[in-house]
Write an enzyme that holds these catalytic residues in place. Structure first.
Site, PDB file in Angstrom:
ATOM      1  N   HIS A 248     -64.011 135.097  94.755  1.00 44.35           N
ATOM      2  CA  HIS A 248     -62.631 134.793  95.129  1.00 44.35           C
ATOM      3  C   HIS A 248     -62.226 135.467  96.441  1.00 44.35           C
ATOM      4  O   HIS A 248     -61.105 135.223  96.913  1.00 44.35           O
ATOM      5  CB  HIS A 248     -61.660 135.202  94.011  1.00 44.35           C
ATOM      6  CG  HIS A 248     -61.564 134.185  92.921  1.00 44.35           C
ATOM      7  ND1 HIS A 248     -60.543 133.269  92.848  1.00 44.35           N
ATOM      8  CD2 HIS A 248     -62.382 133.926  91.883  1.00 44.35           C
ATOM      9  CE1 HIS A 248     -60.727 132.491  91.803  1.00 44.35           C
ATOM     10  NE2 HIS A 248     -61.837 132.870  91.188  1.00 44.35           N
ATOM     11  N   ASP A 650     -50.141 125.841 109.659  1.00 44.11           N
ATOM     12  CA  ASP A 650     -49.329 127.037 109.886  1.00 44.11           C
ATOM     13  C   ASP A 650     -48.722 127.576 108.600  1.00 44.11           C
ATOM     14  O   ASP A 650     -47.908 128.490 108.628  1.00 44.11           O
ATOM     15  CB  ASP A 650     -48.219 126.741 110.905  1.00 44.11           C
ATOM     16  CG  ASP A 650     -47.285 125.630 110.427  1.00 44.11           C
ATOM     17  OD1 ASP A 650     -47.539 125.046 109.344  1.00 44.11           O
ATOM     18  OD2 ASP A 650     -46.302 125.350 111.139  1.00 44.11           O
TER      19      ASP A 650
END
Length: 724
Positions: A248, A650
């Site tokens: 992860h 973004d």
């Protein structure tokens, strides 16, 4: 006749005593109670095991979906022939993260020195080099739900990255310099578990070493706080605190399992910079730890090809995500893909085309037909893709039968052409195996089809690697265990998992293990949630069982359409179990689970359509969402949310019309959907409900529903890893 104090009758004669058992009622009652209790406990254990299996099956199925989604993106990125430089730039920008950030560019982009901390800020303040008091202040601040200012976060990440770059791929720890070494497993954003570990075992110090074995983030709500604490102690006690990378600690995985969303929620203005720095820090985390050269600590496991000598030499920072290929150099992309129009040819930089004499010549695709004829264009794309695949096979000298193992099981990309191809593939496989693999009781080493990545390794594989490197045993994490730890392979493999209540309150304990100079493991178990201590065993199992079946019913509902196609009318319960497994592929004991999922029937038959209708009624929301749309959302929400975040460069929670247009054009081309530019423009305008010129996630879901209607209207060709 005599009666003893226990109520037993003893008959005596001249030769011997004859014992006659006449049990009093109280004794008989005790035996009956004991038998009833044993049956009751056995039933509870059976329920617990079934519940556990449901949770794990669903969890691993989600990880498999993540791998399939990666395959889908890789297919689009590797085999889509752009019709213009604009499309090429978009694909590169969307599917390839900022791996090309150079050192100076990254520091400039994540410049923390230009940030001012306002006087109104009341949280903890950091100054470097860090001291133990800074760590104590952070712990207290996080207990009070305070947030560290973005300037300090970026500064901490910058210093952590500098330190990690100096470390080898395999850290070496000795018990000679500390009384003991404490090894912790997965934490997954559960800060209370970390607090409890420090409370019980003590804070890191020169006399107390720690190894944190990966998976610090995702799933839990305080992943960033855990990272900040661990990185702080790492800088204060660099010889006593050791961090391994987990599966992860991967940018692509974070997009799906919550960490990306958490950072952007907590640091709206500077979240993108923080994520970029964390992404770069993750790729510098060491891959393994050795204690006294006798105990190997890795996050997932090993395979029959795991080689510690190779692991020590890998450039680990090259693998920001082991789930996808590194960006190809423009020179090699130009060699591999011939442009289909003069515009893109003119824009190619001839100076960047380095000669590669050892490479066989790439196929020259025929001139692309007009996109107006969708059928002809689709055939041309398929032919071009097949030629490129065949060229890649010849390039690395592999047979067609080996292709699946390379591209799926091992997640090794054939597109890593900017270095020695074989070496790049092997390096990626080495890292993938130690981060994603699981042990199995059978001998051998097979592809881990349950998770979709890594392998299953047997006792013989463990035995060989222990003998080869003169090790005593392995410590790994990666799997939730009910007691927090578990031995297998004749006690040569130890799984340690430190996130308690992982699936549900009361589902499991957390644990850590302490090793002294004798390397004998000593375990400490705990429950970080106070509510779990107040529940009886029956209450705990019932609560966890209810949560598991709720998740399973959601999974069933998400595949209603596929279930509809399997059978019709009245069916036997055996046929029901077969139909459900053929759709979900979870490997569950459906006949045993049936009473919780299907109403009891007198004749042993099930009205299949009524059962599906009942599922829909359970899941339908109060807003009366159309059932078909709700099913689509349940089945694909995680995939769609991941796609949305990739497009949303973004991380603003919005994607522009232009990004949406290019993405949908790409998808429709590869799914053989008739969708013109005007059609996409009409679609984007229709789903922009608030007319702000951007698409949010809910609007994106609506676009996907409309897209499925296009799929239903005609046949589309299969794409590897496509959604559905």
């Amino acid at each position: 006749m005599q009666r003893n104090s226990c109520g037993l009758k003893i008959r005596a004669n001249s030769h011997h005593f004859l014992l006659v058992l006449v049990l009093p009622p109280a004794f008989k009652a005790a035996v009956l109670i004991q038998q009833w209790y044993r049956r009751y406990v056995a039933r509870l254990e059976m329920r617990r095991r079934c519940t556990w299996r449901i949770f794990q099956s669903i969890e691993y199925a989600c990880e498999q979906d993540q791998i399939k989604l990666h395959n889908f993106f890789s297919y689009l990125m590797d085999h889509f022939t752009p019709s213009s430089s604009k499309e090429r730039d978009f694909i590169s920008r969307m599917f390839i993260s900022g791996e090309s950030f150079k050192e100076a560019e990254l520091e400039k982009y994540c410049d923390y020195e230009s940030m001012e901390v306002p006087d109104s800020y009341t949280g903890p303040r950091l100054s470097f080099p860090l001291l133990p008091d800074h760590a104590t202040a952070l712990l207290e601040a996080f207990k009070q739900k305070q947030q560290l200012h973005a300037r300090y976060v970026l500064n901490l990440l910058h210093e952590t990255r500098k330190h990690l770059k100096q470390l080898p791929n395999i850290s070496h720890v000795s018990t000679c310099y500390s009384e003991e070494v404490t090894v912790c497993g997965d934490l997954h954003g559960q800060l209370d578990d970390l607090f409890l570990i420090f409370y019980k075992n003590g804070l890191p110090s020169p006399s107390k070493s720690y190894v944190f074995n990966g998976d610090f983030v995702d799933r839990g709500k305080q992943s960033l706080e855990i990272l900040i604490i661990l990185f702080t102690f790492l800088l204060i006690y660099p010889k006593e605190v050791h961090l391994n990378r987990g599966n992860h600690e991967d940018h692509m995985v974070n997009l799906r399992y919550g960490f990306t969303k958490e950072v952007m929620h907590k640091y709206k203005a500077h979240g993108k910079k923080i994520l970029k720095m964390i992404q770069n820090v993750f790729c510098w985390l060491p891959l393994a730890t050795l204690i006294d050269q006798k105990v190997l600590i890795i996050h997932g496991g090993i395979s029959d090809t795991t080689d510690l000598d190779v692991l020590e030499k890998i450039q680990r920072n090259k693998f920001i995500s082991v789930l996808r290929a590194k960006k190809r150099k423009e020179s090699n992309r130009n060699v591999e893909i011939q442009e289909t129009n003069e515009e893109s040819k003119a824009e190619a930089d001839p100076a960047g085309n380095e000669a590669a004499p050892s490479l066989p010549p790439s196929p020259q695709p025929a001139q692309a037909p007009s996109t107006a004829n969708r059928l002809e264009f689709s055939r041309w794309v398929r032919q071009t893709v097949q030629e490129q695949i065949e060229w890649c096979r010849r390039l690395v000298d592999i047979s067609e039968s080996e292709e699946e193992e390379l591209t799926y099981a091992s997640m090794v990309s054939l597109t890593d052409l900017d270095g020695p191809c074989h070496t790049r593939q092997e390096d990626r496989k080495q890292i993938l195996d130690i981060l994603w693999s699981d042990p199995m009781p059978q001998e051998g080493c097979i592809v881990n089809t349950v998770r979709g990545g890594g392998c299953y390794f047997g006792p013989d594989v463990t035995r060989k690697i222990l003998e080869k490197y003169n090790l005593q045993f392995l410590i790994r994490s990666h799997e939730c265990k009910q007691e927090g730890y578990e031995f297998c392979h004749n006690r040569k493999v130890l799984t340690i998992f430190s996130a308690s209540n992982y699936y549900e309150i009361g589902s499991n304990r957390g644990a850590y293990v302490k090793l002294g100079p004798d390397l004998v493991p000593h375990f400490v178990q705990y429950q970080a949630n106070k509510a779990a201590h107040t529940l009886t065993m029956t209450q705990r199992i019932s609560r966890v069982e209810e949560s598991a079946f709720r998740a399973l019913r959601e999974k069933l509902f998400a595949h209603t359409s596929a279930l509809h196609q399997r059978v019709q009318g009245r069916i036997t319960l055996s046929n029901w179990a077969t139909a459900v497994e053929s759709v979900l592929h979870l490997g569950l004991p459906w006949r045993m689970l049936r009473p919780q999922l299907v109403r009891s029937t007198a004749d042993g038959m099930l009205e299949y359509k009524s059962w599906l209708d009942d599922l829909a009624m359970e899941q339908r929301s109060q807003e009366h969402i159309q059932t078909s749309l709700l099913e689509v959302i349940y089945r694909n929400r995680s995939n769609l949310e991941t796609i949305f975040r990739i497009i949303d460069r973004d991380h603003s929670g919005l994607i522009s019309f232009e990004e949406f247009h290019q993405t949908w054009k790409l998808f429709s081309s590869h799914m053989n959907i008739e969708l013109t530019d005007d059609g996409i423009n009409d679609l984007v305008r229709s789903i922009d409900f608030n007319k702000d010129g951007n698409i949010d996630f809910n609007e994106f879901l609506e676009a996907f529903r409309c897209h499925l209607q296009c799929l239903d209207s005609g046949e589309g060709r299969q794409v590897p890893g496509a959604l559905g």
